[in-house]
Design a protein around this motif. Structure first.
Motif, PDB file in Angstrom:
ATOM      1  N   MET A   1     -31.099 -33.649  -2.361  1.00 38.00           N
ATOM      2  CA  MET A   1     -31.182 -32.197  -2.500  1.00 38.00           C
ATOM      3  C   MET A   1     -29.783 -31.634  -2.674  1.00 38.00           C
ATOM      4  O   MET A   1     -29.005 -31.572  -1.736  1.00 38.00           O
ATOM      5  N   ARG A   2     -29.445 -31.271  -3.906  1.00 38.68           N
ATOM      6  CA  ARG A   2     -28.113 -30.777  -4.218  1.00 38.68           C
ATOM      7  C   ARG A   2     -28.178 -29.301  -4.613  1.00 38.68           C
ATOM      8  O   ARG A   2     -29.206 -28.816  -5.081  1.00 38.68           O
ATOM      9  N   THR A   3     -27.064 -28.616  -4.421  1.00 40.37           N
ATOM     10  CA  THR A   3     -26.901 -27.290  -5.000  1.00 40.37           C
ATOM     11  C   THR A   3     -25.916 -27.449  -6.147  1.00 40.37           C
ATOM     12  O   THR A   3     -24.761 -27.833  -5.944  1.00 40.37           O
ATOM     13  N   LEU A   4     -26.383 -27.175  -7.359  1.00 43.06           N
ATOM     14  CA  LEU A   4     -25.566 -27.336  -8.549  1.00 43.06           C
ATOM     15  C   LEU A   4     -25.300 -25.967  -9.160  1.00 43.06           C
ATOM     16  O   LEU A   4     -26.212 -25.148  -9.290  1.00 43.06           O
ATOM     17  N   VAL A   5     -24.061 -25.711  -9.513  1.00 43.63           N
ATOM     18  CA  VAL A   5     -23.685 -24.446 -10.124  1.00 43.63           C
ATOM     19  C   VAL A   5     -23.294 -24.727 -11.571  1.00 43.63           C
ATOM     20  O   VAL A   5     -22.595 -25.705 -11.858  1.00 43.63           O
ATOM     21  N   ILE A   6     -23.766 -23.872 -12.473  1.00 44.61           N
ATOM     22  CA  ILE A   6     -23.570 -24.079 -13.904  1.00 44.61           C
ATOM     23  C   ILE A   6     -22.763 -22.917 -14.464  1.00 44.61           C
ATOM     24  O   ILE A   6     -23.093 -21.749 -14.252  1.00 44.61           O
ATOM     25  N   GLY A   7     -21.706 -23.246 -15.196  1.00 46.17           N
ATOM     26  CA  GLY A   7     -20.819 -22.225 -15.739  1.00 46.17           C
ATOM     27  C   GLY A   7     -21.336 -21.596 -17.014  1.00 46.17           C
ATOM     28  O   GLY A   7     -22.457 -21.852 -17.473  1.00 46.17           O
ATOM     29  N   ASP A   8     -20.519 -20.785 -17.629  1.00 44.62           N
ATOM     30  CA  ASP A   8     -20.874 -20.004 -18.817  1.00 44.62           C
ATOM     31  C   ASP A   8     -21.361 -20.916 -19.947  1.00 44.62           C
ATOM     32  O   ASP A   8     -20.798 -21.989 -20.177  1.00 44.62           O
ATOM     33  N   THR A  30     -31.197 -27.331  -6.296  1.00 46.71           N
ATOM     34  CA  THR A  30     -31.126 -25.892  -6.550  1.00 46.71           C
ATOM     35  C   THR A  30     -30.097 -25.677  -7.646  1.00 46.71           C
ATOM     36  O   THR A  30     -28.955 -26.137  -7.536  1.00 46.71           O
ATOM     37  N   LEU A  31     -30.501 -25.000  -8.709  1.00 47.82           N
ATOM     38  CA  LEU A  31     -29.634 -24.770  -9.857  1.00 47.82           C
ATOM     39  C   LEU A  31     -29.236 -23.294  -9.898  1.00 47.82           C
ATOM     40  O   LEU A  31     -30.094 -22.424  -9.991  1.00 47.82           O
ATOM     41  N   ILE A  32     -27.939 -23.031  -9.802  1.00 52.44           N
ATOM     42  CA  ILE A  32     -27.435 -21.657  -9.824  1.00 52.44           C
ATOM     43  C   ILE A  32     -26.618 -21.463 -11.092  1.00 52.44           C
ATOM     44  O   ILE A  32     -25.570 -22.088 -11.281  1.00 52.44           O
ATOM     45  N   PHE A  33     -27.109 -20.617 -11.971  1.00 54.92           N
ATOM     46  CA  PHE A  33     -26.456 -20.328 -13.244  1.00 54.92           C
ATOM     47  C   PHE A  33     -25.640 -19.046 -13.102  1.00 54.92           C
ATOM     48  O   PHE A  33     -26.152 -18.018 -12.668  1.00 54.92           O
ATOM     49  N   ASN A  53     -38.321 -21.381 -19.088  1.00 55.68           N
ATOM     50  CA  ASN A  53     -39.245 -22.488 -18.830  1.00 55.68           C
ATOM     51  C   ASN A  53     -38.768 -23.376 -17.686  1.00 55.68           C
ATOM     52  O   ASN A  53     -39.585 -23.955 -16.964  1.00 55.68           O
ATOM     53  N   LEU A  54     -37.448 -23.476 -17.514  1.00 56.43           N
ATOM     54  CA  LEU A  54     -36.891 -24.352 -16.478  1.00 56.43           C
ATOM     55  C   LEU A  54     -37.342 -23.932 -15.086  1.00 56.43           C
ATOM     56  O   LEU A  54     -37.589 -24.776 -14.217  1.00 56.43           O
ATOM     57  N   ARG A  55     -37.470 -22.631 -14.864  1.00 53.14           N
ATOM     58  CA  ARG A  55     -37.781 -22.146 -13.520  1.00 53.14           C
ATOM     59  C   ARG A  55     -39.211 -22.485 -13.093  1.00 53.14           C
ATOM     60  O   ARG A  55     -39.541 -22.335 -11.918  1.00 53.14           O
ATOM     61  N   SER A  56     -40.033 -22.941 -14.018  1.00 53.27           N
ATOM     62  CA  SER A  56     -41.398 -23.336 -13.641  1.00 53.27           C
ATOM     63  C   SER A  56     -41.416 -24.684 -12.932  1.00 53.27           C
ATOM     64  O   SER A  56     -42.365 -25.007 -12.222  1.00 53.27           O
ATOM     65  N   SER A  57     -40.359 -25.489 -13.099  1.00 54.32           N
ATOM     66  CA  SER A  57     -40.314 -26.827 -12.495  1.00 54.32           C
ATOM     67  C   SER A  57     -39.133 -27.019 -11.559  1.00 54.32           C
ATOM     68  O   SER A  57     -39.097 -28.002 -10.817  1.00 54.32           O
ATOM     69  N   TYR A  58     -38.170 -26.116 -11.600  1.00 48.06           N
ATOM     70  CA  TYR A  58     -36.951 -26.264 -10.801  1.00 48.06           C
ATOM     71  C   TYR A  58     -36.695 -24.986 -10.004  1.00 48.06           C
ATOM     72  O   TYR A  58     -37.130 -23.902 -10.381  1.00 48.06           O
ATOM     73  N   ASN A  59     -35.968 -25.152  -8.916  1.00 43.04           N
ATOM     74  CA  ASN A  59     -35.551 -24.014  -8.107  1.00 43.04           C
ATOM     75  C   ASN A  59     -34.289 -23.433  -8.739  1.00 43.04           C
ATOM     76  O   ASN A  59     -33.202 -24.003  -8.614  1.00 43.04           O
ATOM     77  N   CYS A  60     -34.431 -22.340  -9.454  1.00 43.10           N
ATOM     78  CA  CYS A  60     -33.335 -21.783 -10.248  1.00 43.10           C
ATOM     79  C   CYS A  60     -32.956 -20.386  -9.783  1.00 43.10           C
ATOM     80  O   CYS A  60     -33.818 -19.592  -9.407  1.00 43.10           O
ATOM     81  N   ILE A  61     -31.670 -20.089  -9.855  1.00 43.38           N
ATOM     82  CA  ILE A  61     -31.148 -18.745  -9.641  1.00 43.38           C
ATOM     83  C   ILE A  61     -30.309 -18.411 -10.856  1.00 43.38           C
ATOM     84  O   ILE A  61     -29.351 -19.119 -11.180  1.00 43.38           O
ATOM     85  N   PHE A  62     -30.691 -17.363 -11.554  1.00 38.51           N
ATOM     86  CA  PHE A  62     -29.999 -16.950 -12.770  1.00 38.51           C
ATOM     87  C   PHE A  62     -29.274 -15.630 -12.509  1.00 38.51           C
ATOM     88  O   PHE A  62     -29.909 -14.614 -12.237  1.00 38.51           O
ATOM     89  N   VAL A 216     -21.399 -28.477 -15.077  1.00 42.90           N
ATOM     90  CA  VAL A 216     -22.304 -28.446 -13.923  1.00 42.90           C
ATOM     91  C   VAL A 216     -21.535 -29.043 -12.750  1.00 42.90           C
ATOM     92  O   VAL A 216     -20.959 -30.126 -12.877  1.00 42.90           O
ATOM     93  N   MET A 217     -21.508 -28.352 -11.596  1.00 44.99           N
ATOM     94  CA  MET A 217     -20.758 -28.863 -10.456  1.00 44.99           C
ATOM     95  C   MET A 217     -21.603 -28.870  -9.194  1.00 44.99           C
ATOM     96  O   MET A 217     -22.374 -27.941  -8.936  1.00 44.99           O
ATOM     97  N   ASN A 218     -21.458 -29.923  -8.415  1.00 43.51           N
ATOM     98  CA  ASN A 218     -22.098 -30.021  -7.105  1.00 43.51           C
ATOM     99  C   ASN A 218     -21.300 -29.163  -6.121  1.00 43.51           C
ATOM    100  O   ASN A 218     -20.112 -29.409  -5.898  1.00 43.51           O
ATOM    101  N   VAL A 219     -21.934 -28.166  -5.554  1.00 41.16           N
ATOM    102  CA  VAL A 219     -21.251 -27.209  -4.692  1.00 41.16           C
ATOM    103  C   VAL A 219     -20.690 -27.887  -3.440  1.00 41.16           C
ATOM    104  O   VAL A 219     -19.603 -27.537  -2.967  1.00 41.16           O
ATOM    105  N   GLU A 220     -21.423 -28.844  -2.891  1.00 45.87           N
ATOM    106  CA  GLU A 220     -20.983 -29.487  -1.659  1.00 45.87           C
ATOM    107  C   GLU A 220     -19.847 -30.488  -1.892  1.00 45.87           C
ATOM    108  O   GLU A 220     -18.852 -30.488  -1.175  1.00 45.87           O
ATOM    109  N   THR A 221     -19.984 -31.357  -2.891  1.00 44.96           N
ATOM    110  CA  THR A 221     -19.038 -32.459  -3.079  1.00 44.96           C
ATOM    111  C   THR A 221     -17.939 -32.142  -4.088  1.00 44.96           C
ATOM    112  O   THR A 221     -16.926 -32.835  -4.134  1.00 44.96           O
TER     113      THR A 221
END
Length: 241
Positions: A1-8, A30-33, A53-62, A216-221
């Protein structure tokens, strides 16, 4: 279970796909755009459709970026902002000429729902650009600054790294949150195409609008994955160059 942040992203659909594939995203993540999904390369509609469409299968924050807000204003009014056109908006207008009206309206509804920031349970702030209020994002007098401000990053970059957070002169904005994750100001301005860190601020905009990659970056690591440089996918386009 990772929190991934995605840039521009800036319309770079193919690089986005490659970066997410290299990160091996899972429905447990968790994907945070961080915003700026449009304006630049020719696939802004494809980016928006994929995210919807991604948010139907993934936990996304846009989150909302300044270019998403500019695009939404155009979709709502059909008024052309000359500065926006020169900074990637023209490619978005051209791309949406091939999109059906129901799809366009669906994308418009998506853009209207975007929040300006996300604060998680670890007191980590995710915001497109920054903030100016010394008490934090909840007290921002000018909400647009959350997706337009550059002073937070400039301040973090200019701060003496040896300065202690206990120093009375330490910037108060940098004491409110444990970590702050932003986009908006490309690291390529510093000749760098990987995430940058200054004080407790992480900048994930690695210049995909220009000649850098989507990141894409792992927020924790702080491990990160990147696409190839975005421009290599679109050899006949200029992006925001």
């Amino acid at each position: 279970m990772r929190t991934l942040v995605i840039g521009d992203i800036h319309g770079a659909y193919l690089p986005l796909m490659q970066a997410l594939d290299r990160a091996r995203i899972s429905p447990l993540d968790t994907l945070i755009f961080l915003g700026d999904y449009v304006d630049g390369w020719s696939q802004s509609p494809e980016v928006i459709e994929y995210l919807i469409n991604l948010r139907s299968s993934y936990n996304c924050i846009f989150l909302r970026g300044n270019h998403d807000d500019l695009c939404l204003n155009w979709l709502n009014t059909q008024q052309h902002n000359s500065l926006w056109l020169k900074n990637g908006g023209q490619s978005t207008i051209e791309a949406y000429k091939r999109i059906t009206q129901p799809t366009l309206q669906h994308h418009q509804s998506f853009l209207e729902t975007l929040p300006s920031y996300h604060l998680d349970s670890e007191n980590r702030l995710f915001v497109h650009a920054g903030f100016t209020n010394l008490n934090g994002v909840n007290f921002e007098y000018f909400p647009e600054m959350l997706y337009w401000d550059r002073t937070l990053w400039e301040m973090a970059m200019a701060l003496n790294p040896r300065m202690s957070p206990k120093d009375p002169a330490y910037p108060k904005r940098l004491l409110i949150y444990n970590e702050i994750f932003i986009g908006h100001t490309p690291t390529t301005r510093m000749g760098i195409t990987i995430p940058m860190n200054a004080a407790n601020v992480w900048n994930i905009d690695t210049g995909a609008a220009y000649k850098g990659p989507v990141t894409v970056m792992n927020v924790e690591t702080k491990e990160f994955w990147q696409s190839d440089d975005a421009y290599t996918f679109y050899p006949n386009e200029n992006g925001r160059n």
